[in-house]
Design a protein around this motif. Sequence first.
Motif, mmCIF file in Angstrom:
data_model
loop_
_atom_site.group_PDB
_atom_site.id
_atom_site.type_symbol
_atom_site.label_atom_id
_atom_site.label_comp_id
_atom_site.label_asym_id
_atom_site.label_seq_id
_atom_site.Cartn_x
_atom_site.Cartn_y
_atom_site.Cartn_z
ATOM 1 N N GLU A 155 54.315 34.725 41.179
ATOM 2 C CA GLU A 155 53.083 34.375 41.886
ATOM 3 C C GLU A 155 51.911 35.286 41.519
ATOM 4 O O GLU A 155 50.777 35.007 41.888
ATOM 5 N N VAL A 156 52.160 36.358 40.796
ATOM 6 C CA VAL A 156 51.103 37.305 40.441
ATOM 7 C C VAL A 156 50.142 36.653 39.455
ATOM 8 O O VAL A 156 50.552 36.032 38.475
ATOM 9 N N ASP A 157 48.845 36.799 39.726
ATOM 10 C CA ASP A 157 47.821 36.244 38.846
ATOM 11 C C ASP A 157 47.647 37.171 37.646
ATOM 12 O O ASP A 157 47.227 38.316 37.789
ATOM 13 N N VAL A 158 47.992 36.686 36.477
ATOM 14 C CA VAL A 158 47.881 37.484 35.257
ATOM 15 C C VAL A 158 46.806 36.917 34.326
ATOM 16 O O VAL A 158 46.784 37.234 33.143
ATOM 17 N N GLU A 159 45.927 36.118 34.876
ATOM 18 C CA GLU A 159 44.843 35.540 34.082
ATOM 19 C C GLU A 159 43.975 36.663 33.526
ATOM 20 O O GLU A 159 43.523 37.543 34.251
ATOM 21 N N GLN A 175 58.414 36.311 43.615
ATOM 22 C CA GLN A 175 57.167 36.996 43.975
ATOM 23 C C GLN A 175 56.400 37.396 42.721
ATOM 24 O O GLN A 175 55.174 37.282 42.665
#
Length: 95
Positions: A43-47, A40
């Motif tokens: 899947e985190v967007d760290v852009e 999970q």
Amino acid sequence: MSLDHATVRRIAKLARIRLDEEEVPRLAGELNAILGYVEQLAEVDVEGVAPLSGGAQMALRMREDEVTDGRYPDRVLANAPERIGDFFAVPKVVE
């Protein structure tokens, strides 16, 4: 990713943890839950988030080195098994 019982036994062996056979299914479930949580996080967007952002990048305030006696010798030595004045008494270790 899912861990089978053979993989759990191998992990336990590498970690030098003795497992009974009845513990293997429970541990497999716990490890699979942990891996699910890690998936999970992947899947985190760290852009656009700077790496290592947080308190670790803060500059520490410099202070002068100051030698003190701690200002509380009685409290410091309260749990000492033996003391001589304001010092810990320890057995002699050098002949």
